[in-house]
Design a protein around this motif. Sequence first.
Motif, PDB file in Angstrom:
ATOM      1  N   LYS A  57      46.555   9.731  -6.761  1.00  0.00           N
ATOM      2  CA  LYS A  57      45.764  10.952  -7.735  1.00  0.00           C
ATOM      3  C   LYS A  57      45.449  11.916  -6.705  1.00  0.00           C
ATOM      4  O   LYS A  57      45.492  13.131  -6.901  1.00  0.00           O
ATOM      5  N   THR A  95      46.412  15.864  -6.344  1.00  0.00           N
ATOM      6  CA  THR A  95      45.429  16.969  -6.543  1.00  0.00           C
ATOM      7  C   THR A  95      45.440  17.861  -5.463  1.00  0.00           C
ATOM      8  O   THR A  95      45.594  19.155  -5.570  1.00  0.00           O
ATOM      9  N   PHE A 150      44.279  16.862 -11.194  1.00  0.00           N
ATOM     10  CA  PHE A 150      43.653  15.554 -11.204  1.00  0.00           C
ATOM     11  C   PHE A 150      43.742  14.671 -12.370  1.00  0.00           C
ATOM     12  O   PHE A 150      43.839  13.457 -12.683  1.00  0.00           O
ATOM     13  N   SER A 156      47.321  14.037 -13.049  1.00  0.00           N
ATOM     14  CA  SER A 156      47.797  12.851 -12.402  1.00  0.00           C
ATOM     15  C   SER A 156      47.299  11.411 -12.716  1.00  0.00           C
ATOM     16  O   SER A 156      47.743  10.427 -12.685  1.00  0.00           O
ATOM     17  N   CYS A 157      45.941  11.348 -13.266  1.00  0.00           N
ATOM     18  CA  CYS A 157      45.223  10.264 -13.783  1.00  0.00           C
ATOM     19  C   CYS A 157      46.102   9.686 -15.042  1.00  0.00           C
ATOM     20  O   CYS A 157      46.317   8.497 -15.065  1.00  0.00           O
ATOM     21  N   ALA A 164      49.391   8.294 -13.769  1.00  0.00           N
ATOM     22  CA  ALA A 164      48.872   6.938 -12.794  1.00  0.00           C
ATOM     23  C   ALA A 164      48.631   5.994 -14.072  1.00  0.00           C
ATOM     24  O   ALA A 164      49.093   4.590 -13.870  1.00  0.00           O
TER      25      ALA A 164
END
Length: 130
Positions: free
Chosen positions: A8, A12, A47, A50-51, A54
């Motif tokens: 993550k 970012t 972010f 990406s969270c 993930a």
Amino acid sequence: EYVMMFGKVLITVLTMIITYFIIQAAGQDDGISGGWLIILMVMIMGFLISCLFANVFSVCIDTVLLCYCYDRKEEGDDYYPTDLAKHVDKATLEKGKMMKQMEERQKAEKALEQRLNVRRDPNEVQLNEL
């Protein structure tokens, strides 16, 4: 968890760096003087995205692990997935066909080599008189 968090943060930071260079390249022409607010907004969006990715990846890993554990529980100690056997048999059959073709080609090359009496050294090629 540490690997996911590292991923993550890496996504970012890379997003921020790419945004910075885009603003620097386009900012001179468009008159953008301070792009830190834009970089901050892109950082937050990067972010969050990406969270999400993930979390999807984590759910996939958990699902595969649960399926494996369930199969092990159902089959007992002599675990052998039946569906996997079909794929393995197909792959070995295809490999067997390829090996057979390769052996036939090698036999044909050897027969031609014996007929022509060609030596392995490419500089010395001798033919038998027919």
